[in-house]
Design an enzyme around this catalytic site. Structure first.
Site, PDB file in Angstrom:
ATOM      1  N   ARG A 146       0.854  -1.202   0.000  1.00 33.73           N
ATOM      2  CA  ARG A 146       0.000   0.000   0.000  1.00 33.73           C
ATOM      3  C   ARG A 146       0.884   1.245   0.000  1.00 33.73           C
ATOM      4  O   ARG A 146       0.586   2.217   0.683  1.00 33.73           O
ATOM      5  CB  ARG A 146      -0.927   0.003   1.231  1.00 33.73           C
ATOM      6  CG  ARG A 146      -2.006  -1.069   1.208  1.00 33.73           C
ATOM      7  CD  ARG A 146      -3.071  -0.782   0.154  1.00 33.73           C
ATOM      8  NE  ARG A 146      -4.112  -1.773   0.146  1.00 33.73           N
ATOM      9  CZ  ARG A 146      -4.078  -2.905  -0.578  1.00 33.73           C
ATOM     10  NH1 ARG A 146      -3.044  -3.179  -1.355  1.00 33.73           N
ATOM     11  NH2 ARG A 146      -5.087  -3.746  -0.545  1.00 33.73           N
ATOM     12  N   TYR A 149      -0.991   4.413  -1.567  1.00 34.64           N
ATOM     13  CA  TYR A 149      -2.195   4.673  -0.753  1.00 34.64           C
ATOM     14  C   TYR A 149      -1.784   5.204   0.629  1.00 34.64           C
ATOM     15  O   TYR A 149      -2.285   6.238   1.082  1.00 34.64           O
ATOM     16  CB  TYR A 149      -2.979   3.372  -0.618  1.00 34.64           C
ATOM     17  CG  TYR A 149      -4.284   3.491   0.116  1.00 34.64           C
ATOM     18  CD1 TYR A 149      -5.354   4.207  -0.422  1.00 34.64           C
ATOM     19  CD2 TYR A 149      -4.478   2.859   1.346  1.00 34.64           C
ATOM     20  CE1 TYR A 149      -6.570   4.294   0.245  1.00 34.64           C
ATOM     21  CE2 TYR A 149      -5.692   2.939   2.016  1.00 34.64           C
ATOM     22  CZ  TYR A 149      -6.733   3.661   1.461  1.00 34.64           C
ATOM     23  OH  TYR A 149      -7.935   3.737   2.132  1.00 34.64           O
TER      24      TYR A 149
END
Ligand code: NAD
Length: 247
Positions: A146, A149
């Site tokens: 991630r 993100y």
């Protein structure tokens, strides 16, 4: 009508499904009038049928002109819930500039643009509560795969604290929320995108120590609290709501 948000108007971005949608319904149940916005008009129209207190507007939060047009049309809301965001999967080696730009447009810049559109009027009025959607995957926790993100959601937390600090004494409260893994339509899209839905579902549940995913309604309840005057002494916080993932 009574309720913890009676007399308040809330504006919610990316409200057509998932946490945004659940929050529209939770706020209406607490007596708010809600302006629900999204790019998915079909889903918004279905949502509007749930209550006359819901009005809907098409709003692509990556388009400044659309934000300006909406801001010119509506009164400054008492509550702004910036819910937009997209999850890019992958490490730093998977990121291309186009993805970087998109993540920051939708996850960060949209929140900034929405706050900016209403700040002058909030200052005149001397009150507002803003809730910015961040994530546990952020400056709170490094989550594998991630990279982009988590980077973008960390920026949301920084922006929230900076904004709260500027307006501490002016009646504008700004908080961020940091959910763990929540059962929403886009989560199921992400499970399907792995190519092995069942295995992905298991993995998402396994990383949640309570052995279950969060529910959108559980996140909505926190947003309602932060929107209401019950939380009047809370600002500049990034609040984890994660089933113990951060413990
Ligand atoms: P979702 O991802 O299922 O739905 C997103 C909504 O955003 C859709 O209705 C879509 O039409 C809308 N949208 C897409 N592009 C848009 C644009 N340009 N302008 C306006 N709206 C647009 O919803 P979700 O999973 O509830 O996620 C909502 C927020 O919560 C996101 O910011 C996400 O990062 C965050 N979040 C989700 C989880 C989770 O596990 N679901 C966990 C932590 C944080």
């Amino acid at each position: 009508m009574g309720g913890r948000l009676a007399g308040k108007t809330a504006l919610i971005t990316s409200a057509a499904q998932g946490i945004g949608r659940a929050t529209v319904l939770a706020m209406v149940a607490e007596g708010a009038k809600v302006i629900a916005t999204d790019i998915n008009m079909a889903a918004l129209e279905a949502l509007a049928k749930e209550s006359p207190a819901i009005s809907i507007h098409k709003l692509d939060v990556t388009k400044q002109a659309e934000i300006d047009a909406l801001a010119a049309k509506v009164d400054a809301p008492d509550v702004l819930f910036n819910c937009s965001g997209y999850v890019h999967a992958g490490t730093i080696l998977d990121v291309v500039d186009k993805d970087w730009d998109f993540a920051f447009e939708l996850n960060v810049r949209a929140h900034y643009r929405m706050m900016r559109a209403f700040t002058p009027r909030w200052l005149e009025r001397g009150s507002a509560s803003v809730i910015n959607m961040a994530s546990l995957a952020s400056s709170v926790k490094g989550v594998p795969n991630r990279f982009l993100y988590g980077t973008s959601k960390a920026a949301v937390i920084g922006m929230t604290k900076a904004m709260a600090a500027d307006y501490l004494a002016k009646g504008i409260r700004v908080n961020a929320i940091c959910p763990g893994t929540v059962d929403t339509p886009s989560l199921h899209d992400r499970m399907r995108a792995t190519g092995d839905y069942e295995a992905a579902h298991k993995a998402f549940v396994a990383r949640q120590p309570m052995g279950r995913l969060g529910r959108a309604e559980e996140i909505a309840a926190l947003v309602v609290y932060l929107a209401s005057d019950e939380s009047a002494f809370i600002t500049g916080q990034a609040i984890n709501i994660d089933g113990g993932w951060s413990v």
